[in-house]
Design a protein around this motif. Structure first.
Motif, PDB file in Angstrom:
ATOM      1  N   ILE A  63       7.699  -1.706  12.089  1.00 45.43           N
ATOM      2  CA  ILE A  63       8.552  -3.008  13.525  1.00 45.43           C
ATOM      3  C   ILE A  63       9.705  -3.573  13.040  1.00 45.43           C
ATOM      4  O   ILE A  63      10.032  -3.081  11.525  1.00 45.43           O
ATOM      5  CB  ILE A  63       7.403  -4.529  13.357  1.00 45.43           C
ATOM      6  N   THR A  64      10.099  -4.258  14.264  1.00 43.76           N
ATOM      7  CA  THR A  64      11.931  -4.538  13.868  1.00 43.76           C
ATOM      8  C   THR A  64      11.696  -6.129  14.207  1.00 43.76           C
ATOM      9  O   THR A  64      10.764  -7.438  14.497  1.00 43.76           O
ATOM     10  CB  THR A  64      12.349  -4.266  14.834  1.00 43.76           C
ATOM     11  N   VAL A  65      12.719  -7.119  13.032  1.00 38.69           N
ATOM     12  CA  VAL A  65      11.877  -8.249  13.242  1.00 38.69           C
ATOM     13  C   VAL A  65      14.040  -8.765  13.306  1.00 38.69           C
ATOM     14  O   VAL A  65      14.672  -8.223  12.613  1.00 38.69           O
ATOM     15  CB  VAL A  65      11.485  -9.052  11.738  1.00 38.69           C
ATOM     16  N   GLU A  72       8.342 -12.343   6.098  1.00 45.32           N
ATOM     17  CA  GLU A  72       6.759 -13.090   6.007  1.00 45.32           C
ATOM     18  C   GLU A  72       5.648 -12.579   6.431  1.00 45.32           C
ATOM     19  O   GLU A  72       5.131 -13.006   5.747  1.00 45.32           O
ATOM     20  CB  GLU A  72       7.744 -14.334   5.358  1.00 45.32           C
ATOM     21  N   TYR A  73       6.060 -13.243   8.207  1.00 47.81           N
ATOM     22  CA  TYR A  73       5.354 -13.745   8.562  1.00 47.81           C
ATOM     23  C   TYR A  73       4.073 -12.609   8.951  1.00 47.81           C
ATOM     24  O   TYR A  73       2.306 -12.041   8.448  1.00 47.81           O
ATOM     25  CB  TYR A  73       4.984 -14.157  10.096  1.00 47.81           C
ATOM     26  N   PHE A  74       4.918 -11.372   9.219  1.00 44.92           N
ATOM     27  CA  PHE A  74       4.174 -10.179   9.620  1.00 44.92           C
ATOM     28  C   PHE A  74       4.179  -9.265   8.845  1.00 44.92           C
ATOM     29  O   PHE A  74       2.892  -8.451   8.279  1.00 44.92           O
ATOM     30  CB  PHE A  74       5.042  -8.981   9.788  1.00 44.92           C
ATOM     31  N   ALA A  77       0.555 -10.003   7.246  1.00 41.46           N
ATOM     32  CA  ALA A  77      -0.632  -9.933   7.971  1.00 41.46           C
ATOM     33  C   ALA A  77      -0.583  -8.152   7.764  1.00 41.46           C
ATOM     34  O   ALA A  77      -1.489  -7.450   8.237  1.00 41.46           O
ATOM     35  CB  ALA A  77       0.254  -9.927   8.752  1.00 41.46           C
ATOM     36  N   GLY A  78       0.146  -7.650   6.878  1.00 46.34           N
ATOM     37  CA  GLY A  78      -0.490  -6.553   6.523  1.00 46.34           C
ATOM     38  C   GLY A  78       0.818  -5.223   6.957  1.00 46.34           C
ATOM     39  O   GLY A  78       0.903  -4.226   6.207  1.00 46.34           O
ATOM     40  N   PHE A  79       1.752  -5.597   7.754  1.00 50.67           N
ATOM     41  CA  PHE A  79       2.983  -4.451   7.543  1.00 50.67           C
ATOM     42  C   PHE A  79       3.684  -4.412   7.426  1.00 50.67           C
ATOM     43  O   PHE A  79       4.273  -5.387   6.629  1.00 50.67           O
ATOM     44  CB  PHE A  79       3.773  -4.866   9.425  1.00 50.67           C
ATOM     45  N   CYS A 105       5.833  -4.663   0.724  1.00 54.26           N
ATOM     46  CA  CYS A 105       6.249  -3.943   1.662  1.00 54.26           C
ATOM     47  C   CYS A 105       7.360  -3.460   1.405  1.00 54.26           C
ATOM     48  O   CYS A 105       8.438  -3.770   0.382  1.00 54.26           O
ATOM     49  CB  CYS A 105       5.777  -4.460   2.965  1.00 54.26           C
ATOM     50  N   ILE A 106       8.624  -3.068   2.670  1.00 54.82           N
ATOM     51  CA  ILE A 106       9.442  -2.665   2.512  1.00 54.82           C
ATOM     52  C   ILE A 106      10.155  -3.237   3.781  1.00 54.82           C
ATOM     53  O   ILE A 106       9.713  -2.973   4.819  1.00 54.82           O
ATOM     54  CB  ILE A 106      10.646  -0.536   2.336  1.00 54.82           C
TER      55      ILE A 106
END
Lengths: 379, 379
Positions: A63-65, A72-74, A77-79, A105-106
């Motif tokens: 995903i892109t944020v 942090e939110y994603f 949730a496991g992203f 995560c990265i």
């Protein structure tokens, strides 16, 4: 079709048509599959875990944020594979690395200056932190990024070394100027330049780990009008999930593709001034009027039948105050058709901004509101 | 003066100068005291309990709200005398009455139609609910409300009976059109009309409990330029607490009175296009440009020294994207003065809309950030 439980909702609120969302997401995945590239949905539009998963065909994926709050939110949730597509500054590395470590995560980061590149390397050395870097290229939008021929691309890349905890992966660009036209040939031309300049810029990179070469491009219009994305690793786009009047006004989608509407109530009839007043104003809709350049009848939003979301002929929001929207009417028949207390749905100019005022989406499926999905906001 | 802990804040965020807030609130109270009327602060601007109390001289007192969410938030904090200044619809009575009962408060409601008046009475009879009603008068804004000579005022008032649980208290008007001019004489004239029409409309009321006669008027410009408010029970205004460029552009306040700014960081230098990029865009600022009518140099906000909040000569935000603001610069000296990572403060066009993107205010007092006050958002 009548939505049975629409009247139970407090207004204003968001209505998200799940079938349209799924269709829109399917079409974007199909397009990227056809062009043999990866879709990295930009979740700055929905900021919702459920919606991001639908965009990724009910999976966790890249995903892109646009904010660290989203990251942090994603991540929570496991992203695991997140790209923060706004240029980082040194001060934000601490929080970013905290999120990376907490959630394993990265969060790929973007730079367009030697100074920031050096600071990232320093931070990485000092804190034993892993970072993955893309250099931002300006392919014509004129916002962030370097010209694809800028010698600073080489300078930035020289900061990084092979086999280091901080890896330079490649380049990123965003043809945001594709929103400024409705001429399909012009968008196609912008799309070609986006791809070519991104690819050409990669040649400026030194000290570069070729094996992990990433070329990340994207905007919704250029993605859908691209005919060749050979060599492009991934495409970033977001608004295609919902669509909105800004995109419809540019011919990138049709009005009936728009999955996101605002539900509002008629709260008054101004007989003297021939206006219907609703409880959706500048907070519920935003003050974005970006559809109006090519669709002057959009106003602050098109007024629709609440059950079908089909626009009522000639009805838009002509004026907004904080909690009031005013609809100018030509015929007083509208006072009978839209009595006080009745509901309308509104097609917004720019869904990303409209949604930001709300904490959740009311999910419409098979003629009823079946769920409420939360979203994150803020920074 | 240098704010010691400014750099500890994540950007973008809100900075609220407490001394300016207190001064602004004091001036409004002083004005209402001089004119022998009650100030009922409109908390749709701050949506914060701490700030509402400062507006009321560190007390609980009468307030105005624009949403039931605000009503619930403030009722939960002990506010008992609340006016919901947007016309009610029957469907919202249940939630409104729930809040009234849960918190033992009164939320005065506003109507401008016989239909809604009848529904309120029905609801009151059916559920044994207390309501206090004001009839909305349109004194020239052209949004909600009835002309002061409209015979419907009499019709609405006839719905209510003396000595009933639902009481008609009087009338309310809002001279929102005072924002459309910067001509002081015109604002004074609007202010006079606001008062006169509100008072005249009261004469149309039948079945009216004279003893509790309420005439509620107000907008920030008309309040400050009024010279006579004899007969006016209360004044509603909100933006005076913070001020903003929209008000400064109309000469209602001075730029140095503005208590609310956005703190942002420089995230990029676009050398080719001579632009400084900051991390405050259309979400952090809103797309409101209402100052630009009379202050075209405002853009999406004026860029200021982060410590003093004094505008840098000639620097504004010329373009916004969701998380990017672009500052066009005439001289490249600005790249040295505002290096990547440095902070700026931004004077917003319209504080009510800008604040709505944030969950809290960072409170500045005596040269440091001393606290964080939360606010409510949504409906």
């Amino acid at each position: 079709m009548k939505i049975q439980n629409l009247e139970e909702l407090d207004t204003p609120c968001l209505i998200l048509d799940k079938s349209l969302l799924e269709k829109n997401c399917f079409n974007a995945r199909k397009k990227c599959l056809e062009l043999n590239t990866i879709l990295r949905p930009h979740v700055k539009t929905p900021k919702s875990i459920e919606i991001a998963k639908i965009a990724l065909d009910n999976q966790i994926g890249p995903i892109t944020v646009s904010t660290l709050n989203e990251a942090e939110y994603f991540a929570g949730a496991g992203f695991k594979d997140i790209l923060y597509a706004v240029c980082i500054i040194p001060k934000k590395l601490k929080r970013l690395n905290f999120i990376q470590q907490k959630y394993s995560c990265i969060i790929r980061i973007v730079v367009d200056s030697t100074y920031v590149a050096q600071e990232i390397l320093k931070y990485s050395n000092l804190h034993n932190a892993n970072f993955e870097i893309l250099i931002e290229i300006d392919c014509g939008e004129g916002r962030s990024g370097l010209d694809y021929q800028d010698k600073m691309i080489g300078e930035i890349s020289r900061v990084f070394e092979p086999n280091h905890k901080t890896k330079l992966l490649g380049v990123l660009t965003h043809a945001g100027h594709s929103y400024s036209t409705k001429d399909k040939n012009e968008i196609i031309s912008i799309s070609n330049i986006e791809r070519k300049e991104a690819m050409a810029s990669l040649k400026k990179l030194l000290n570069f780990e070729d094996k992990s070469q990433i070329i990340s491009i994207g905007s919704t219009p250029t993605m859908f009008l691209a005919s060749n994305l050979d060599g492009i690793s991934e495409v970033r786009a977001g608004i295609y999930m919902f669509w909105d009047l800004a995109q419809a006004s540019r011919g990138i989608c049709k009005i009936e593709d728009i999955a996101l509407t605002v539900l509002a109530s008629v709260i008054g009839h101004n007989h003297q001034r021939k206006r219907i007043i609703i409880d959706a104003g500048s907070l519920a809709l935003s003050k974005d009027k970006s559809a109006n350049k090519f669709m002057p009848e959009a106003g602050y939003g098109l007024i629709c039948n609440p059950h079908t979301a089909i626009p009522f002929e000639g009805l838009n929001i002509s004026e907004v105050h904080q909690e009031h929207g005013s609809i100018k009417i030509k015929s007083i028949d509208w006072f009978d058709k839209l009595p006080i207390g009745s509901q309308v749905r509104i097609l917004p100019n720019h869904a990303c901004l409209t949604c930001a005022a709300y904490e959740n989406y009311n999910i419409l499926e098979n003629g009823s509101i079946i769920d409420s999905w939360s979203r994150t906001n803020g920074w």
